[in-house]
Design an enzyme around this catalytic site. Structure first.
Site, PDB file in Angstrom:
ATOM      1  N   CYS A 205       0.865  -1.180   0.000  1.00  0.00           N
ATOM      2  CA  CYS A 205       0.000   0.000   0.000  1.00  0.00           C
ATOM      3  C   CYS A 205       0.904   1.233   0.000  1.00  0.00           C
ATOM      4  O   CYS A 205       1.829   1.338   0.792  1.00  0.00           O
ATOM      5  CB  CYS A 205      -0.872  -0.025   1.239  1.00  0.00           C
ATOM      6  SG  CYS A 205      -1.763   1.489   1.519  1.00  0.00           S
ATOM      7  N   CYS A 226      -4.802  -0.407   0.993  1.00  0.00           N
ATOM      8  CA  CYS A 226      -5.182  -1.430   1.948  1.00  0.00           C
ATOM      9  C   CYS A 226      -6.354  -0.948   2.790  1.00  0.00           C
ATOM     10  O   CYS A 226      -6.568   0.253   2.965  1.00  0.00           O
ATOM     11  CB  CYS A 226      -4.012  -1.848   2.833  1.00  0.00           C
ATOM     12  SG  CYS A 226      -3.617  -0.706   4.144  1.00  0.00           S
ATOM     13  N   CYS A 327     -36.904  30.156  22.948  1.00  0.00           N
ATOM     14  CA  CYS A 327     -37.304  31.203  22.023  1.00  0.00           C
ATOM     15  C   CYS A 327     -36.615  30.956  20.693  1.00  0.00           C
ATOM     16  O   CYS A 327     -35.398  30.803  20.640  1.00  0.00           O
ATOM     17  CB  CYS A 327     -36.921  32.551  22.606  1.00  0.00           C
ATOM     18  SG  CYS A 327     -37.108  33.896  21.447  1.00  0.00           S
ATOM     19  N   HIS A 335     -38.846  33.464  27.856  1.00  0.00           N
ATOM     20  CA  HIS A 335     -38.548  34.637  28.646  1.00  0.00           C
ATOM     21  C   HIS A 335     -39.665  35.656  28.666  1.00  0.00           C
ATOM     22  O   HIS A 335     -39.415  36.847  28.820  1.00  0.00           O
ATOM     23  CB  HIS A 335     -37.235  35.267  28.190  1.00  0.00           C
ATOM     24  CG  HIS A 335     -37.186  35.500  26.696  1.00  0.00           C
ATOM     25  ND1 HIS A 335     -38.001  36.377  26.062  1.00  0.00           N
ATOM     26  CD2 HIS A 335     -36.413  34.936  25.737  1.00  0.00           C
ATOM     27  CE1 HIS A 335     -37.737  36.363  24.764  1.00  0.00           C
ATOM     28  NE2 HIS A 335     -36.791  35.490  24.542  1.00  0.00           N
ATOM     29  N   CYS A 340     -36.947  39.615  23.185  1.00  0.00           N
ATOM     30  CA  CYS A 340     -35.593  39.073  23.038  1.00  0.00           C
ATOM     31  C   CYS A 340     -34.526  40.098  23.400  1.00  0.00           C
ATOM     32  O   CYS A 340     -33.518  39.767  24.015  1.00  0.00           O
ATOM     33  CB  CYS A 340     -35.385  38.584  21.612  1.00  0.00           C
ATOM     34  SG  CYS A 340     -36.430  37.197  21.214  1.00  0.00           S
ATOM     35  N   CYS A 380      -4.708  47.742  60.064  1.00  0.00           N
ATOM     36  CA  CYS A 380      -5.664  47.475  61.135  1.00  0.00           C
ATOM     37  C   CYS A 380      -7.079  47.815  60.706  1.00  0.00           C
ATOM     38  O   CYS A 380      -7.321  48.171  59.562  1.00  0.00           O
ATOM     39  CB  CYS A 380      -5.286  48.243  62.387  1.00  0.00           C
ATOM     40  SG  CYS A 380      -5.619  50.005  62.240  1.00  0.00           S
ATOM     41  N   CYS A 410     -16.520  45.444  69.073  1.00  0.00           N
ATOM     42  CA  CYS A 410     -17.320  45.148  67.891  1.00  0.00           C
ATOM     43  C   CYS A 410     -16.965  43.804  67.271  1.00  0.00           C
ATOM     44  O   CYS A 410     -17.628  43.358  66.331  1.00  0.00           O
ATOM     45  CB  CYS A 410     -17.254  46.270  66.867  1.00  0.00           C
ATOM     46  SG  CYS A 410     -15.618  46.691  66.357  1.00  0.00           S
TER      47      CYS A 410
END
Lengths: 543, 165
Positions: A205, A226, A327, A335, A340, A380, A410
């Site tokens: 081949c 082949c 859609c 929707h 659209c 801090c 806090c």
């Protein structure tokens, strides 16, 4: 009904702007309580499997476009819970359709196989024109991307050239039109070669350069390779959808040749890819269902009405065989009532914004005074806003001044109602609006999912009640019927809520009150019945 | 698949060594990798490229000969069908599916029966007859069409450079 209201608000602001809107709505909200919620919720669920954020409005529009030729309309024999729920909507559909605001969409649901079958049947019609074997016409059609007109045009003009060009017949000095002649045509080397597989000993081949005893394949042209090389070659080309030719000349492999070489029906694959490229080229009329792994194709024969939909801000919703609604225009899931453009804008915004928003939300805090977003990248908790110079505490977002030395307070857990009040008062308006709607949108998507589940549970519970709990059929039927009637009533009610015209609203006011009263009473009655069933021990609650 | 490719490439190499067409020398760049070849192509006579010897690389895919190799001139040369990065754009290096306009005939396209030799011969003919209609280097196309002397001058310069002058 809570759903109705909150769902429509994010998309159409004109409901909010309408002064009558609140008037109409308030009565329901007053009468609304949490226990009634579960029952009304069911109404929003239909047969949809995967579609999220659906509400009754969607259904109405959706069905308005569906046509009688629709296949599923006949399939109402099995009275499942699902079909039961979808019935009331169909009644509305008819009403809606009679108003005739938008032209109906005539579409069919197909698969690649369907389309291929259609092509084959068209081929039968063409057979007398061509007077050549079907396999050959198939090649011609495939080459012309299933465009009959162009093919016929070219065919009448220069049929012999065409046969050679597409590889149905070989280039020969003598013009060959009939198949027998073709088969008899000697190839270039002068040796008559037969189309098909042969077994050769020590065949070399030229593709793989192997020298071995092997099966070979060749067409009439005598280019012989082949079988392994041929298989690789064909395998490589199947997904293209183009006509596969001999490796050395333009003689085409017919489907039957492909199947012979491959040993199974690979030509199906080739045909499927050819059909796919056909769909790609005709994507105005054909649309793939956008749902993952769904193989359905929607074919809209007449696209002229689509413009009308856009003009009226409607959307052409279609439904595939797997009950996926989308859609036709934009390919998103249903929707309504947004058109659209609005949907597209929303989706884009949500995509773009949500990433930004997520980052901003997780990495920054707003200055309690001027609302600018601040990212803390070290240091801090004593913060000073760089834009308004306000000094505050990062932890509690309160003024820094009272903190003094005792700012650790806090970090102790307190009910954070105070900080909540302070928060978000000076937010930038657009962002605020957006986040609000985004949250609303999300919440509703979630509740829609949950509701659908609930609907399913109730359906199965009712069935279980009938089967296991020894409740007679009539009693069981009574429950299903009641829910069905309630559904219908709620659908009617939601239809009333969609009236935009202020005059109409006033006209329908009484009807609305009646309906909402009816729904309410009905709901209580049903709940009472359920309670009785439980109290008297007729039914036992299960998990 | 890559075993087939190796075998086939070796075979083609043997063929080329035994009987190579005039003006063409080709072979693997290194012994370790048979998938990259170096080629020397002589500029065809009676063209601006005459006298030049051009170096090009052939990059073979692992599924050769099912897919065509890539041919890249190193350095690039001024030619309407050669991209500024040196990549050659001719029909034999394209599989039939690649051209959506069906501009090129299927026979002229890549198929497993083509070979390195055929590619290099096509390149030689491309050097003598550029195809202006499907140009890769637009500037070269315009120059070739509108100002042939300047085109030839620039080509001569590059070929001198390629010879080390």
């Amino acid at each position: 009904m809570t759903q109705m209201k909150s769902k429509t608000t994010p998309i159409t602001s004109d409901y909010i702007d309408d002064p009558n809107y609140e008037k109409v709505h308030n009565p329901i909200f007053d009468s609304e309580n949490i226990s009634s919620f579960t029952l009304t919720e069911i109404t929003d669920h239909k047969t949809d499997s995967g579609v999220l954020s659906q509400d009754s409005e969607f259904e109405i529009e959706d069905f308005a476009y569906s046509d009688d030729e629709f296949v599923y309309d006949d399939e109402e024999n099995n009275e499942t819970y699902d079909s039961m729920l979808s019935q009331p909507i169909k009644q509305i559909t008819k009403k809606e359709m009679s108003e005739g605001s938008v032209p109906n969409l005539n579409y069919e649901v197909l698969t690649t196989q369907n389309i291929f079958k259609n092509m084959l049947s068209r081929l039968d019609h063409l057979q007398p024109v061509f007077n050549i074997p079907r396999e050959d016409i198939l090649l011609l059609m495939q080459h012309y991307d299933w465009n009959e007109e162009r093919l016929l045009e070219n065919w009448t003009e220069r049929m012999d050239e065409l046969l050679v060009e597409i590889g149905v017949s070989q280039k020969t000095s003598a013009v060959a039109t009939s198949l027998e002649k073709k088969a008899e045509n000697p190839d270039i080397s002068g040796v008559k070669t037969k189309r098909g597989i042969a077994f050769k000993q020590s065949f070399e081949c030229i593709i793989c350069c192997e020298d071995k005893d092997t099966q070979t394949f060749s067409l009439e042209c005598g280019h012989e390779y082949c079988i392994d090389c041929y298989r690789h070659y064909i395998e490589n080309k199947l997904h293209n959808g183009n006509v596969i030719t001999c490796m050395d000349c333009s003689l085409a492999l017919k489907n039957i040749d492909i199947d012979t070489v491959m040993g199974h029906d690979s030509s199906k694959k080739l045909m499927a890819s050819s059909i796919k490229s056909f769909i790609q080229k005709h994507n105005k009329n054909y649309k793939w269902c956008p749902y993952a792994d769904c193989k359905c194709i929607i074919h809209l024969k007449d696209t002229s009405s689509l413009a009308e939909y856009t003009r009226l801000h409607f959307s052409p919703f279609v439904k595939c065989d797997a009950e996926h609604r989308f859609c036709f225009n934009c390919g998103f899931e249903t929707h309504a009532p947004a058109d659209c453009n609005v949907t597209n804008a929303w989706v884009k915004k949500a995509k773009k914004e949500s990433e930004n928003l997520n980052w901003v939300m997780s990495h920054t805090k707003e200055c309690p005074k001027c609302g600018v977003n601040i990212e803390k990248d070290g240091g801090c908790n004593h913060m000073k806003c760089s834009s308004c110079k306000y000094e505050f505490c990062w932890i509690c977002e309160g003024d820094w001044a009272p903190h003094g030395k005792s700012f650790y307070q806090c970090t102790l857990y307190t009910n954070d109602e105070k900080s909540k009040k302070k928060e978000s008062e000076d937010l930038s308006k657009i962002m605020k609006k957006y986040t609000f709607y985004y949250r609303v949108f999300n919440e509703h998507e979630i509740s829609a999912k949950l509701d659908w589940k609930l609907g399913q549970t109730i359906g199965s519970k009712v069935r279980a009640l009938q089967e296991k709990m020894d409740v007679s059929w009539i009693e069981g039927q009574f429950l299903t019927d009641s829910i069905k009637i309630l559904n219908e009533a709620v659908e009617d009610l939601s239809e009333l809520l969609q009236i935009k015209d202020p005059e109409q609203i006033m006209k329908n006011k009484l009807e609305f009150y009646n309906k909402s009263g009816y729904v309410e009473n009905r709901m209580y009655a049903l709940m009472e019945c359920g309670r009785d069933l439980l109290c008297k021990g007729i039914c036992k609650p299960t998990d | 698949m890559s075993k087939t490719a190796q075998k086939r490439l070796l075979k083609e190499l043997q063929q080329l060594i035994k009987d190579s067409p005039p003006g063409i020398v080709a072979g693997p760049k290194s012994e370790d990798n048979i998938f990259i070849w170096d080629c020397l192509i002589q500029g065809p006579p009676d063209t601006p490229y005459e006298g030049g010897i051009y170096n090009a690389e052939l990059h073979f895919p692992k599924d050769y000969p099912l897919s065509p190799p890539k041919l890249i001139f190193t350095p690039s040369i001024l030619h309407p069908n050669i991209y500024p990065n040196g990549e050659v754009c001719i029909s034999i290096l394209h599989s039939p599916g690649d051209d959506p306009n069906m501009y090129e005939l299927a026979e002229e396209r890549w198929s497993p029966v083509q070979s390195v030799e055929k590619i290099l011969l096509s390149v030689m003919s491309m050097l003598s007859e550029p195809n202006i209609e499907s140009g890769a280097n637009i500037d070269a196309c315009i120059l070739w069409r509108d100002n042939r002397p300047e085109f030839e001058r620039q080509v001569k310069l590059t070929s001198l450079k390629s010879l080390g002058f």
